[in-house]
Each structure stands twice: as structure tokens, then as C-alpha cells.
Design a protein around this motif. Structure first.
Motif, PDB file in Angstrom:
ATOM      1  N   THR A 109       0.835  -1.205   0.000  1.00  0.00           N
ATOM      2  CA  THR A 109       0.000   0.000   0.000  1.00  0.00           C
ATOM      3  C   THR A 109       0.871   1.255   0.000  1.00  0.00           C
ATOM      4  O   THR A 109       0.626   2.210  -0.752  1.00  0.00           O
ATOM      5  N   VAL A 110       1.896   1.236   0.844  1.00  0.00           N
ATOM      6  CA  VAL A 110       2.819   2.374   0.918  1.00  0.00           C
ATOM      7  C   VAL A 110       3.550   2.535  -0.420  1.00  0.00           C
ATOM      8  O   VAL A 110       3.766   3.656  -0.894  1.00  0.00           O
ATOM      9  N   ASN A 111       3.920   1.429  -1.020  1.00  0.00           N
ATOM     10  CA  ASN A 111       4.546   1.448  -2.343  1.00  0.00           C
ATOM     11  C   ASN A 111       3.638   2.170  -3.350  1.00  0.00           C
ATOM     12  O   ASN A 111       4.084   3.049  -4.109  1.00  0.00           O
ATOM     13  N   GLN A 112       2.355   1.829  -3.325  1.00  0.00           N
ATOM     14  CA  GLN A 112       1.421   2.449  -4.274  1.00  0.00           C
ATOM     15  C   GLN A 112       1.199   3.924  -3.948  1.00  0.00           C
ATOM     16  O   GLN A 112       1.007   4.745  -4.851  1.00  0.00           O
ATOM     17  N   LEU A 113       1.226   4.249  -2.651  1.00  0.00           N
ATOM     18  CA  LEU A 113       1.114   5.658  -2.241  1.00  0.00           C
ATOM     19  C   LEU A 113       2.229   6.463  -2.908  1.00  0.00           C
ATOM     20  O   LEU A 113       1.986   7.495  -3.540  1.00  0.00           O
ATOM     21  N   LEU A 114       3.458   5.967  -2.778  1.00  0.00           N
ATOM     22  CA  LEU A 114       4.606   6.683  -3.356  1.00  0.00           C
ATOM     23  C   LEU A 114       4.514   6.735  -4.877  1.00  0.00           C
ATOM     24  O   LEU A 114       4.701   7.797  -5.483  1.00  0.00           O
ATOM     25  N   CYS A 115       4.208   5.591  -5.496  1.00  0.00           N
ATOM     26  CA  CYS A 115       4.137   5.556  -6.970  1.00  0.00           C
ATOM     27  C   CYS A 115       3.068   6.518  -7.486  1.00  0.00           C
ATOM     28  O   CYS A 115       3.309   7.284  -8.430  1.00  0.00           O
ATOM     29  N   GLY A 116       1.890   6.484  -6.880  1.00  0.00           N
ATOM     30  CA  GLY A 116       0.782   7.321  -7.331  1.00  0.00           C
ATOM     31  C   GLY A 116       1.100   8.801  -7.188  1.00  0.00           C
ATOM     32  O   GLY A 116       0.854   9.595  -8.105  1.00  0.00           O
ATOM     33  N   VAL A 117       1.661   9.178  -6.040  1.00  0.00           N
ATOM     34  CA  VAL A 117       1.991  10.595  -5.824  1.00  0.00           C
ATOM     35  C   VAL A 117       3.115  11.015  -6.765  1.00  0.00           C
ATOM     36  O   VAL A 117       3.079  12.119  -7.329  1.00  0.00           O
ATOM     37  N   HIS A 118       4.095  10.138  -6.983  1.00  0.00           N
ATOM     38  CA  HIS A 118       5.208  10.506  -7.867  1.00  0.00           C
ATOM     39  C   HIS A 118       4.729  10.720  -9.314  1.00  0.00           C
ATOM     40  O   HIS A 118       5.230  11.613  -9.999  1.00  0.00           O
ATOM     41  N   ILE A 119       3.785   9.919  -9.779  1.00  0.00           N
ATOM     42  CA  ILE A 119       3.256  10.134 -11.142  1.00  0.00           C
ATOM     43  C   ILE A 119       2.494  11.458 -11.193  1.00  0.00           C
ATOM     44  O   ILE A 119       2.699  12.291 -12.083  1.00  0.00           O
ATOM     45  N   ALA A 120       1.616  11.670 -10.203  1.00  0.00           N
ATOM     46  CA  ALA A 120       0.793  12.876 -10.218  1.00  0.00           C
ATOM     47  C   ALA A 120       1.654  14.136 -10.107  1.00  0.00           C
ATOM     48  O   ALA A 120       1.403  15.129 -10.795  1.00  0.00           O
ATOM     49  N   VAL A 121       2.687  14.098  -9.257  1.00  0.00           N
ATOM     50  CA  VAL A 121       3.476  15.322  -9.082  1.00  0.00           C
ATOM     51  C   VAL A 121       4.338  15.597 -10.317  1.00  0.00           C
ATOM     52  O   VAL A 121       4.613  16.764 -10.628  1.00  0.00           O
ATOM     53  N   ALA A 122       4.733  14.557 -11.041  1.00  0.00           N
ATOM     54  CA  ALA A 122       5.442  14.787 -12.307  1.00  0.00           C
ATOM     55  C   ALA A 122       4.521  15.527 -13.274  1.00  0.00           C
ATOM     56  O   ALA A 122       4.936  16.468 -13.963  1.00  0.00           O
ATOM     57  N   ALA A 123       3.247  15.119 -13.299  1.00  0.00           N
ATOM     58  CA  ALA A 123       2.272  15.795 -14.169  1.00  0.00           C
ATOM     59  C   ALA A 123       2.040  17.228 -13.704  1.00  0.00           C
ATOM     60  O   ALA A 123       1.903  18.147 -14.526  1.00  0.00           O
ATOM     61  N   GLU A 124       2.016  17.422 -12.386  1.00  0.00           N
ATOM     62  CA  GLU A 124       1.806  18.772 -11.834  1.00  0.00           C
ATOM     63  C   GLU A 124       2.982  19.686 -12.208  1.00  0.00           C
ATOM     64  O   GLU A 124       2.786  20.847 -12.602  1.00  0.00           O
ATOM     65  N   ALA A 125       4.187  19.146 -12.106  1.00  0.00           N
ATOM     66  CA  ALA A 125       5.392  19.908 -12.455  1.00  0.00           C
ATOM     67  C   ALA A 125       5.362  20.289 -13.938  1.00  0.00           C
ATOM     68  O   ALA A 125       5.645  21.430 -14.311  1.00  0.00           O
ATOM     69  N   LEU A 126       4.990  19.319 -14.765  1.00  0.00           N
ATOM     70  CA  LEU A 126       4.920  19.561 -16.208  1.00  0.00           C
ATOM     71  C   LEU A 126       3.891  20.643 -16.524  1.00  0.00           C
ATOM     72  O   LEU A 126       4.117  21.519 -17.368  1.00  0.00           O
ATOM     73  N   SER A 127       2.791  20.578 -15.814  1.00  0.00           N
ATOM     74  CA  SER A 127       1.704  21.530 -16.031  1.00  0.00           C
ATOM     75  C   SER A 127       2.161  22.968 -15.757  1.00  0.00           C
ATOM     76  O   SER A 127       1.883  23.888 -16.532  1.00  0.00           O
ATOM     77  N   LEU A 128       2.904  23.158 -14.667  1.00  0.00           N
ATOM     78  CA  LEU A 128       3.405  24.504 -14.332  1.00  0.00           C
ATOM     79  C   LEU A 128       4.428  24.968 -15.382  1.00  0.00           C
ATOM     80  O   LEU A 128       4.406  26.120 -15.826  1.00  0.00           O
ATOM     81  N   ALA A 129       5.302  24.054 -15.791  1.00  0.00           N
ATOM     82  CA  ALA A 129       6.335  24.411 -16.770  1.00  0.00           C
ATOM     83  C   ALA A 129       5.725  24.769 -18.121  1.00  0.00           C
ATOM     84  O   ALA A 129       6.128  25.743 -18.765  1.00  0.00           O
ATOM     85  N   GLU A 130       4.736  23.963 -18.549  1.00  0.00           N
ATOM     86  CA  GLU A 130       4.108  24.221 -19.854  1.00  0.00           C
ATOM     87  C   GLU A 130       3.429  25.585 -19.868  1.00  0.00           C
ATOM     88  O   GLU A 130       3.448  26.293 -20.875  1.00  0.00           O
ATOM     89  N   LYS A 131       2.846  25.956 -18.740  1.00  0.00           N
ATOM     90  CA  LYS A 131       2.173  27.258 -18.636  1.00  0.00           C
ATOM     91  C   LYS A 131       3.168  28.402 -18.864  1.00  0.00           C
ATOM     92  O   LYS A 131       2.802  29.466 -19.355  1.00  0.00           O
ATOM     93  N   ALA A 132       4.437  28.155 -18.490  1.00  0.00           N
ATOM     94  CA  ALA A 132       5.469  29.192 -18.653  1.00  0.00           C
ATOM     95  C   ALA A 132       6.197  29.068 -19.988  1.00  0.00           C
ATOM     96  O   ALA A 132       7.197  29.752 -20.215  1.00  0.00           O
ATOM     97  N   GLY A 133       5.716  28.171 -20.850  1.00  0.00           N
ATOM     98  CA  GLY A 133       6.329  28.047 -22.168  1.00  0.00           C
ATOM     99  C   GLY A 133       7.614  27.242 -22.196  1.00  0.00           C
ATOM    100  O   GLY A 133       8.394  27.334 -23.141  1.00  0.00           O
ATOM    101  N   ILE A 134       7.840  26.438 -21.129  1.00  0.00           N
ATOM    102  CA  ILE A 134       9.029  25.586 -21.089  1.00  0.00           C
ATOM    103  C   ILE A 134       8.738  24.299 -21.858  1.00  0.00           C
ATOM    104  O   ILE A 134       7.651  23.728 -21.712  1.00  0.00           O
ATOM    105  N   ASP A 135       9.678  23.817 -22.640  1.00  0.00           N
ATOM    106  CA  ASP A 135       9.541  22.540 -23.341  1.00  0.00           C
ATOM    107  C   ASP A 135       9.575  21.404 -22.310  1.00  0.00           C
ATOM    108  O   ASP A 135      10.563  21.230 -21.589  1.00  0.00           O
TER     109      ASP A 135
END
Lengths: 300, 300
Positions: free
Chosen positions: A176-202
């Protein structure tokens, strides 16, 4: 060795279960498998195993039962309703290897032990690749004696077998803890990408930099590149994390433990599923972020 | 090469700035440094540099100015109030290498460019270790011509120089995204540990398993072990992430971008700071989780 189970019943011959059962056959165990799908039973026979036409028939007189079913409800149905538990030999070992809520695992374990059998809580990580290569990580919660009995069978399917505690449910907790980490790590990568794309970063440049820095995670390196594809091949679906982060939060509720990051990540997978992307690759949780953070249509 | 800046003013000789300035000296640049602390100025002179008794004096006639100050307010004070900008040679290059909000960087850049100088938004990651070894990652937002001028100076301090965009503020955005990922990865490792500890799992075993699985992150492997220490040596403090995740969320506000995971992680760093642990190692964000999720005192 008389304590080594030689005759193994294997229920659940899906994308993970089928190659796991084949690895048992390769290690000279006598494997009798059951799956609802006839094609899965035929494939097992072709690989050198035996097929039964019910879970009870597969379990009949077996020294061990491996459950690689979809969830705890299916495990209960096989063990208690279909009669597989009662059909096992006395002192047999039941290995529950599916991802299930820790509380459910504890309850199932109690019932199995009452019947005079061993119960080994033993969920896996490593995906289909690990299942095929027999390189799964297996997280075991079981008394030492039960673990010792299961060990040769587990060693045939994984190369990283961790005995994390003496209580059934503790293996499920680590998974369960493994899935907690995996799930949050995928979502936060998407969140990071979302902020960068908004600023015009590739985004590709972004993940190249992040993948080589202290900001890196296994999931960022693996799922990140797929976030740039419109519809990547599905390695594991959005809905798997809808389910697994649901299990994480249920475990948190049961233990009265606040999990704010897991809760926030779950919302994003839920939203992605609600937007119609539940069957897509889990990297596509980025679509929920893009839905939230897209530039307005009239933005230059 | 006439375009290579030979005479460099360096303002901010702290834990990061001092070794960065020394690496410039080693590469044969003429470095004149300024810091409020006399001891920092003396250390630069001992390393072969020159000291000035004001930022303006350091900048006087220099070809380049490196700012490794604490925040954007200090950068403004040095450039515009202390008169360092006006003291630079015509066409000099200003490199802002501190972690600052992207919006502030954009505003400072506009003012610098209006004065006829180049502005290179160039924050770093890699910590004190990277600063000493000249192995920093440097994320540059600047027009190509300005970047080309700054490049030899940047190459002396880092070995991974990424030109992420032509606009000042884009380097700061990538650094901001880096901190978003780092902060969330630390907090989620603490969250995972918190759930496991509640179930009686040994946290050291947990992180050993997670560190070798798809659940791994650079931060989990680095900060995880320190979460088991009562008061580890401070590599970077809780309050640094209170500040840096604050910058992340300010950037999100400015860009009207929802960042649910960063927001939740910030709350946990804030709580850890509020509990009196702001100056401790950032791994001690786990204390906020333990405060939330500790077993009650009367629990067996």
C-alpha cells in the motif's frame, strides 16, 4: 525436503498471474491452474502445467494455493464460497499475492488460519516485466514458520523477497505504501509539467533536467516521457491508481492516519478517469492537470 | 576572446556563493567579491580573489556581475539601491543565480536590460556539494546573445548548463519546478513512513524496499534514512522548503495554475516549522506527520 510444497494450485492467470505460474513450472513445481477464461487455462497447459475447471478442483489436495486474483472480494469468493480452502491438504499454505487492503487481508488470514492452514500475505511489485523475469519484489507479512514454508515458492517468482513483519496485513501495508509513493510521484510529475508548460518551457527539456537532478523519481523517468504522447501504449491504467490510491486512503482511514498528499493525488486520478481517460496509460493523469491548467482558448 | 568577461563582480559569498566564486578564480577570472560579513570577504582574498567594501565598488567597471544573494529583494537592493548596476561596464552581463520567483526575475530583467546591460536568469541546483565541485545544474532563461556571453562564466561553476528558454523568468520557472518536485518527494516519503509506522512496519526496512523499487525517488533515498535520526546534521533546513514551496505556489498564483500536491506539501513544511523545527534538517518534516499520526499515549 518434506516442508517444500510440491503441488501448487494457482488461481488467477492474468497478465501477472500467467507468467508467475509459468515460473513455478520452470522450477519443477506441479502447478494446477484455474482462471475463468478458457484461453488462460489452455496457455498454462501449453506451458507444462495442468488445468482444472474450478478453483476447488485446482486446490484439491494441493500443498499450496497462490491467489493472484483482482481483489480481496475475489480472494474471499475463491477461498470460502467456491470451497478452495477446504479442498487444500491439511497444513497447506495460502499465499495471497494480489494487492488488497491490509484490513481485508487480516480478516481473510484469520479465517484461513482457523481452518488449520498457513496464510502468507505476499503482494508483489515489479509489474508484468518482473512477473515474466521472476524478478518481482515480494513483501511478506506472516509468522516465521508460515514464511519458511512459502519461501521456495516465492523465490521462484521474485528475487527480492522481504519478510516485513510477523502479522498478515503488514505485507499488504508495505505494498500500500509502495502504491502511495508511486501514485503521488506520477501525479506530481504531471503537476510539475503543467506549471512548466504554462510558462512556455519545453516539457521534454524539463524532464531531461529533472531526471538527472535531486528532483528525480523512478516514475518521473518512466512515465514522464509518456506524458508527451497523445495516447501511449498502456503499461498500467489510470483506473489502477484510482483503485490503488483508494486502497491507500482506506488503509489510512482504518488506521486513522492523515495522508494529505495521497488524498490530493487520488483526486487527480479520479478526475482523469471522470474525464473519460480511466483506461488510458496512467501517465495520462496529466490530462486532468491540462484540463485544470490549460491556457484559455483566446490566449495567444 | 573579447566576448569573454574577464573581470567579475560576485555578490553573496555564503555557503553556495563562496565555493562558486572560488571556482571562478581557479578558472583564471579576476573576481572581486562583496558580502556583508568581513570573514567571507577575507576568505575570498585568501582564495586568490579581491574584496570590495560595497557591492557598487565590486561592480565598478566589471564585465559581469554574479548575484548569489538570499532572495529577489536583496538582488534589487544590490542592483538598484546600492548602485551596482550603474557601476558595471556598458554591455556587462548580470547573472542572477539565486532562487527567486519567476515574476520577480522578469521584472528585474526588464530594468537591467533598460540600462543597456545583459540579463541572464540562471538559478542553480546541486547544493553545496555541487557548488564546491563545480558540478551545479544551471537553468538559464535568456536571449541567445546574452547566454553566449555568460556561458564561459557559467561553465566554470556548473557542468550541466541548460538553456531552457529565451525569456528571463524561464530559468527561474524550471528551478521552481525542481523545488516543487523535491519538496513533494520529501514530504511524501515522510507520509509513506508515517503510514507504515502506524502499522508497526520498521521504517528502515520500508525505505530499503522502496529505494529499490518503482516507488523510489532521489529524495527518498537521500532524506529517508535521516528521517530515522532524532536530529540529523542539517544539509538543508525545513525553512528553506517553507520558502521555496512558497515561491512555487506564488508562481502558480501568478500563472493561475492549480498545484494541489505542492500546496499540500507546503502545509506540512509550514506545520513542521510552526512546531519549532524550522532550522532542523528538511527530513524532519516527518515530525509534522508524527505530530498528526502518532499513536495515542494510552495505546499499547
Amino acid at each position: 525436503m518434506p516442508t517444500t510444497p510440491l503441488s501448487i494450485a494457482f488461481v488467477g492467470l492474468g497478465a501477472m498471474g500467467a507468467p508467475m505460474a509459468e515460473n513455478l513450472i520452470k522450477r519443477q513445481f506441479r502447478v494446477t491452474g484455474f482462471d475463468m477464461r478458457e484461453s488462460a487455462r489452455e496457455a498454462l497447459v501449453a506451458a507444462g502445467g495442468h488445468a482444472a475447471d474450478s478453483a476447488k478442483a485446482a486446490a484439491s489436495g494441493a500443498d499450496a494455493l497462490v491467489l493472484m486474483v483482482v481483489n480481496a472480494a475475489q480472494a474471499r469468493a475463491v477461498l470460502f464460497e467456491a470451497g478452495a480452502l477446504a479442498a487444500l491438504s491439511d497444513g497447506a499454505v495460502v499465499m495471497l499475492m494480489a494487492t488488497c487492503p491490509p484490513g481485508e487481508v487480516e480478516a481473510i488470514a484469520a479465517e484461513v488460519v482457523r481452518s488449520g492452514r498457513h496464510f502468507v500475505d505476499s503482494p508483489v511489485s515489479g509489474g508484468v516485466v518482473g512477473a515474466k523475469a521472476a524478478t518481482l519484489s515480494i513483501m511478506v507479512g506472516a509468522p516465521q514458520e508460515s514464511f519458511d514454508k512459502a519461501r521456495p515458492v516465492l523465490d521462484a517468482m521474485g528475487d527480492k523477497v522481504f519478510h516485513v513483519g510477523e502479522r498478515p496485513g503488514q505485507g499488504a501495508t508495505v505494498k500500500t505504501v509502495n502504491q502511495l509513493l508511486c501514485g503521488v510521484h506520477i501525479a506530481v510529475a504531471a503537476e510539475a509539467l503543467s506549471l512548466a508548460e504554462k510558462a512556455g518551457i519545453d516539457g521534454r527539456v524539463l524532464f531531461e533536467i529533472m531526471g538527472g537532478s535531486a528532483a528525480s523519481s523512478w516514475m518521473l523517468r518512466d512515465r514522464g516521457p509518456r506524458m508527451h504522447e497523445p495516447d501511449p501504449t498502456v503499461a498500467s491504467a489510470v483506473d489502477i491508481f484510482v483503485k490503488d490510491l483508494g486502497i491507500v486512503l482506506d488503509a489510512g482511514r482504518a488506521a486513522k492516519t492523515a495522508l494529505p498528499l495521497a488524498a490530493a493525488a487520488h483526486q487527480m486520478f479520479l478526475a482523469a478517469s471522470g474525464l473519460g481517460h480511466g483506461a488510458r496509460d496512467d501517465s495520462q493523469v496529466v490530462r486532468a492537470y491540462r484540463a485544470l491548467n490549460a491556457k484559455p482558448a483566446n490566449d495567444p
